[in-house]
Design a protein around this motif. Structure first.
Motif, PDB file in Angstrom:
ATOM      1  N   PHE A 298      55.801  61.083  34.930  1.00  0.00           N
ATOM      2  CA  PHE A 298      55.760  62.356  34.232  1.00  0.00           C
ATOM      3  C   PHE A 298      57.117  62.638  33.597  1.00  0.00           C
ATOM      4  O   PHE A 298      58.122  61.999  33.915  1.00  0.00           O
ATOM      5  N   SER A 299      57.119  63.591  32.707  1.00  0.00           N
ATOM      6  CA  SER A 299      58.347  64.081  32.093  1.00  0.00           C
ATOM      7  C   SER A 299      58.866  65.246  32.928  1.00  0.00           C
ATOM      8  O   SER A 299      58.186  66.262  33.072  1.00  0.00           O
ATOM      9  N   ASP A 300      60.078  65.077  33.479  1.00  0.00           N
ATOM     10  CA  ASP A 300      60.633  66.042  34.426  1.00  0.00           C
ATOM     11  C   ASP A 300      61.524  67.035  33.691  1.00  0.00           C
ATOM     12  O   ASP A 300      62.643  66.722  33.306  1.00  0.00           O
ATOM     13  N   TRP A 301      61.036  68.243  33.516  1.00  0.00           N
ATOM     14  CA  TRP A 301      61.778  69.261  32.778  1.00  0.00           C
ATOM     15  C   TRP A 301      62.997  69.749  33.559  1.00  0.00           C
ATOM     16  O   TRP A 301      63.861  70.409  33.000  1.00  0.00           O
ATOM     17  N   SER A 302      63.074  69.424  34.845  1.00  0.00           N
ATOM     18  CA  SER A 302      64.267  69.758  35.618  1.00  0.00           C
ATOM     19  C   SER A 302      65.394  68.766  35.369  1.00  0.00           C
ATOM     20  O   SER A 302      66.526  68.988  35.774  1.00  0.00           O
ATOM     21  N   ASN A 303      65.071  67.658  34.713  1.00  0.00           N
ATOM     22  CA  ASN A 303      66.054  66.618  34.436  1.00  0.00           C
ATOM     23  C   ASN A 303      65.985  66.231  32.964  1.00  0.00           C
ATOM     24  O   ASN A 303      65.758  65.061  32.619  1.00  0.00           O
ATOM     25  N   SER A 304      66.145  67.232  32.108  1.00  0.00           N
ATOM     26  CA  SER A 304      66.197  67.026  30.648  1.00  0.00           C
ATOM     27  C   SER A 304      64.955  66.338  30.112  1.00  0.00           C
ATOM     28  O   SER A 304      65.018  65.590  29.127  1.00  0.00           O
ATOM     29  N   GLU A 305      63.813  66.561  30.767  1.00  0.00           N
ATOM     30  CA  GLU A 305      62.526  66.002  30.344  1.00  0.00           C
ATOM     31  C   GLU A 305      62.514  64.474  30.349  1.00  0.00           C
ATOM     32  O   GLU A 305      61.789  63.829  29.586  1.00  0.00           O
ATOM     33  N   LYS A 306      63.312  63.868  31.230  1.00  0.00           N
ATOM     34  CA  LYS A 306      63.346  62.409  31.318  1.00  0.00           C
ATOM     35  C   LYS A 306      62.102  61.888  32.043  1.00  0.00           C
ATOM     36  O   LYS A 306      61.510  62.570  32.874  1.00  0.00           O
ATOM     37  N   ALA A 307      61.738  60.650  31.706  1.00  0.00           N
ATOM     38  CA  ALA A 307      60.607  60.007  32.365  1.00  0.00           C
ATOM     39  C   ALA A 307      60.970  59.700  33.816  1.00  0.00           C
ATOM     40  O   ALA A 307      62.034  59.157  34.111  1.00  0.00           O
ATOM     41  N   THR A 308      60.079  60.030  34.724  1.00  0.00           N
ATOM     42  CA  THR A 308      60.286  59.842  36.149  1.00  0.00           C
ATOM     43  C   THR A 308      59.054  59.165  36.730  1.00  0.00           C
ATOM     44  O   THR A 308      57.925  59.476  36.336  1.00  0.00           O
ATOM     45  N   VAL A 309      59.257  58.245  37.660  1.00  0.00           N
ATOM     46  CA  VAL A 309      58.147  57.492  38.243  1.00  0.00           C
ATOM     47  C   VAL A 309      58.205  57.589  39.767  1.00  0.00           C
ATOM     48  O   VAL A 309      59.276  57.470  40.378  1.00  0.00           O
ATOM     49  N   PHE A 310      57.038  57.813  40.381  1.00  0.00           N
ATOM     50  CA  PHE A 310      56.882  57.804  41.831  1.00  0.00           C
ATOM     51  C   PHE A 310      55.744  56.856  42.200  1.00  0.00           C
ATOM     52  O   PHE A 310      54.858  56.579  41.387  1.00  0.00           O
ATOM     53  N   LYS A 311      55.752  56.373  43.430  1.00  0.00           N
ATOM     54  CA  LYS A 311      54.627  55.625  43.970  1.00  0.00           C
ATOM     55  C   LYS A 311      54.298  56.168  45.356  1.00  0.00           C
ATOM     56  O   LYS A 311      55.157  56.717  46.056  1.00  0.00           O
ATOM     57  N   TYR A 312      53.026  56.007  45.743  1.00  0.00           N
ATOM     58  CA  TYR A 312      52.569  56.548  47.019  1.00  0.00           C
ATOM     59  C   TYR A 312      52.473  55.415  48.037  1.00  0.00           C
ATOM     60  O   TYR A 312      51.628  54.535  47.937  1.00  0.00           O
ATOM     61  N   GLU A 313      53.394  55.443  48.991  1.00  0.00           N
ATOM     62  CA  GLU A 313      53.449  54.439  50.042  1.00  0.00           C
ATOM     63  C   GLU A 313      53.744  55.109  51.373  1.00  0.00           C
ATOM     64  O   GLU A 313      54.489  56.079  51.427  1.00  0.00           O
ATOM     65  N   GLU A 314      53.141  54.572  52.427  1.00  0.00           N
ATOM     66  CA  GLU A 314      53.395  55.071  53.775  1.00  0.00           C
ATOM     67  C   GLU A 314      53.186  56.580  53.854  1.00  0.00           C
ATOM     68  O   GLU A 314      53.970  57.321  54.440  1.00  0.00           O
ATOM     69  N   SER A 315      52.120  57.024  53.203  1.00  0.00           N
ATOM     70  CA  SER A 315      51.692  58.435  53.229  1.00  0.00           C
ATOM     71  C   SER A 315      52.708  59.392  52.640  1.00  0.00           C
ATOM     72  O   SER A 315      52.769  60.568  53.026  1.00  0.00           O
ATOM     73  N   GLN A 316      53.512  58.913  51.708  1.00  0.00           N
ATOM     74  CA  GLN A 316      54.450  59.809  51.037  1.00  0.00           C
ATOM     75  C   GLN A 316      54.770  59.297  49.633  1.00  0.00           C
ATOM     76  O   GLN A 316      54.614  58.109  49.342  1.00  0.00           O
ATOM     77  N   TRP A 317      55.220  60.205  48.788  1.00  0.00           N
ATOM     78  CA  TRP A 317      55.629  59.857  47.435  1.00  0.00           C
ATOM     79  C   TRP A 317      57.082  59.408  47.446  1.00  0.00           C
ATOM     80  O   TRP A 317      57.946  60.107  47.976  1.00  0.00           O
ATOM     81  N   LYS A 318      57.330  58.236  46.875  1.00  0.00           N
ATOM     82  CA  LYS A 318      58.677  57.676  46.833  1.00  0.00           C
ATOM     83  C   LYS A 318      59.093  57.462  45.383  1.00  0.00           C
ATOM     84  O   LYS A 318      58.325  56.921  44.586  1.00  0.00           O
ATOM     85  N   ARG A 319      60.305  57.886  45.076  1.00  0.00           N
ATOM     86  CA  ARG A 319      60.810  57.722  43.720  1.00  0.00           C
ATOM     87  C   ARG A 319      61.038  56.240  43.420  1.00  0.00           C
ATOM     88  O   ARG A 319      61.576  55.497  44.236  1.00  0.00           O
ATOM     89  N   VAL A 320      60.645  55.823  42.226  1.00  0.00           N
ATOM     90  CA  VAL A 320      60.859  54.453  41.777  1.00  0.00           C
ATOM     91  C   VAL A 320      62.090  54.437  40.876  1.00  0.00           C
ATOM     92  O   VAL A 320      62.024  54.754  39.685  1.00  0.00           O
ATOM     93  N   GLY A 321      63.242  54.115  41.457  1.00  0.00           N
ATOM     94  CA  GLY A 321      64.483  54.086  40.696  1.00  0.00           C
ATOM     95  C   GLY A 321      64.920  55.462  40.228  1.00  0.00           C
ATOM     96  O   GLY A 321      64.369  56.501  40.627  1.00  0.00           O
ATOM     97  N   ASP A 322      65.931  55.474  39.382  1.00  0.00           N
ATOM     98  CA  ASP A 322      66.395  56.718  38.777  1.00  0.00           C
ATOM     99  C   ASP A 322      65.514  57.060  37.587  1.00  0.00           C
ATOM    100  O   ASP A 322      64.482  56.435  37.372  1.00  0.00           O
ATOM    101  N   ALA A 323      65.933  58.054  36.813  1.00  0.00           N
ATOM    102  CA  ALA A 323      65.179  58.409  35.619  1.00  0.00           C
ATOM    103  C   ALA A 323      64.977  57.170  34.751  1.00  0.00           C
ATOM    104  O   ALA A 323      65.888  56.360  34.551  1.00  0.00           O
TER     105      ALA A 323
END
Length: 452
Positions: A298-323
């Motif tokens: 998604f585009s994260d408006w809290s971070n200058s609308e940068k593209a952000t990626v998460f994945k769902y592992e071990e019953s939680q959302w984990k960030r995939v790298g930085d913006a």
């Protein structure tokens, strides 16, 4: 005295880089080819993949808003067939791959904004069925292909409801009743098909603009769970994915945070906790990898609308790298390669709203004897001429790719080798580069330094 101190200070980052060159580089986002590679502004970017080869389709503003499809050939982005191949504007463009064959569906301005579908036959783009095959104009087009059968969902201008059609023996036919959606108006449509079962999610004007999902049960379209189940207005991109008969939808919660909902057979529940941000998360896109990991971008408006990626592992959302973008990103879509590498495409504010594709490199930052024995590069630092040794090679011919710190590819090997080869980067400027060697179905990566 002062020159000695300065020289010592200069040596600190160099020493760090020399140490870093002896371990695998940390996972991070790299651009695939040049950033902003489209001729001009692009809209409705959509990415698909054939094995490890990414394809991108977009509405090409530099060429009359017609459709253009490009693929990455390992070195650069090249057009698939002619640029701007549609007869007129290709509005609400949607894109999918049928094996190695790309398909596009769109509202065809040259044919009264009716629905057209085209595919690349190896030499040119041809219509799949007649051009403009619907009775009325359409919008909010979404294309999906399952078991080599194309399906397309759209808003029918006759009454602004959802219809789904599929290709059957060369003819387009409705799946169930046309204009089946509940409520008086529906748009922001996204389609997913698992096996022969299509699912659609849409913004439901009869339910305060929230998300509703319907499924075709082989006879009729049925509503899954509550009409308008999302906590807030539905405004997402490719926002539905299905696995094992269970649909997942990404939408907003009450605070416009990215929230993934899972259907448990009777109700929609939040998958994990919402990904909280101070501002809204727009242009959401959702997909599964081949090993069943769910990814969200998604585009994260809290971070200058940068593209952000998460994945769902071990019953939680984990960030995939930085913006995953340098600046604001919109029209984001995500796909996972056969090798498990995430790719995203987006409209890139940093590149004058042109198309950019990024991938999350799967190198490791863990130093191990196995890694050190597998890949050796010397001398490093060097003057640009490096020897590469790859031990324990069992099958296949290794491929080498070198990128700079912007993620641009500056070298790719043109000749085959077995376990040892030399590369010449002496014509490149001094600095830090990243070398990636693909062999044994793995990618080995290290940092190299050119110092003259």
């Amino acid at each position: 005295m002062y020159p000695k101190i300065i020289n010592k200070l200069k040596a600190v980052p160099l020493l760090f880089l020399i140490i870093a060159s002896n371990i695998g580089i940390a996972q991070q986002w790299f651009s695939v080819g040049n950033k902003g590679f489209s001729d001009g502004e692009a809209y409705n970017q959509s990415i698909a993949i054939d094995g490890e080869t990414p394809y991108v389709a977009y509405e090409d503003r530099a060429n009359g808003d017609k459709a253009t499809v490009m693929k990455f050939n390992g070195t650069e982005w090249i057009a698939v067939g002619p640029v701007a191949f549609t007869p007129g504007k290709a509005q609400d463009l949607s894109f999918a791959m049928n094996g190695s064959t790309p398909y596009v569906a769109f509202s065809d301005e040259a044919n009264g904004n009716k629905l057209s579908v085209m595919k690349f036959n190896g030499s040119g783009w041809v219509n799949v069925g007649p051009a403009g095959f619907t009775s009325n104009g359409v919008s909010s087009v979404s294309l999906a292909i399952s078991n080599e059968i194309p399906y397309v969902a759209f808003q029918d201008w006759a009454n602004s409801k959802v219809s789904v059609m599929k290709l059957d023996s060369g003819e387009w036919s409705f799946v169930g009743s046309p204009e089946f959606s509940i409520g008086w108006m529906a748009d922001v449509i996204s389609l997913a098909v698992e096996g022969s079962t299509p699912y659609v999610v849409y913004r439901d004007y009869d339910a305060n603009y929230k998300a509703s999902v319907m499924k075709f049960n082989e006879k009729n379209w049925e509503l899954l769970g509550e009409q308008g189940f999302s906590a807030s207005t539905h405004d997402a991109n490719k926002c539905i994915a299905v696995q094992g008969g269970t649909p997942y939808v990404t939408s907003w919660d009450a605070n416009a945070n990215a929230t993934v909902y899972k259907f448990n057979g009777s109700d929609w529940t939040s998958l994990g906790t919402p990904i909280v941000s101070e501002k809204q998360s727009s242009s959401q896109s959702l997909c599964f990898s081949s090993n069943g990991i769910l990814y969200l971008t998604f585009s994260d408006w809290s971070n200058s609308e940068k593209a952000t990626v998460f994945k769902y592992e071990e019953s939680q959302w984990k960030r995939v790298g930085d913006a995953a973008s340098l600046s604001n990103a919109s029209d984001i879509s995500i796909v996972i390669s056969d090798g498990g590498i995430p790719y995203i495409a987006y409209r890139d504010g940093w590149s004058m709203r042109r198309t950019t594709v990024m991938k999350f490199d799967n190198a490791t930052n863990v130093k191990s004897p196995a890694f050190e024995n597998a890949l050796k590069i010397y001398p490093n630092p060097g003057n640009g001429k490096f020897t590469i040794e790859l031990n324990n090679l069992q099958n296949g011919k290794p491929k080498i790719q070198v990128t700079n710190q912007l993620g641009q590819i500056i070298f790719i090997n043109q000749t085959e080798f077995n376990n040892r080869t030399e590369i010449d980067l002496s014509g490149k400027p001094m600095g830090v580069y990243f070398i990636h060697v693909k062999a044994n179905h793995k990618i080995y990566s290290k940092t190299i330094i050119i110092r003259k």
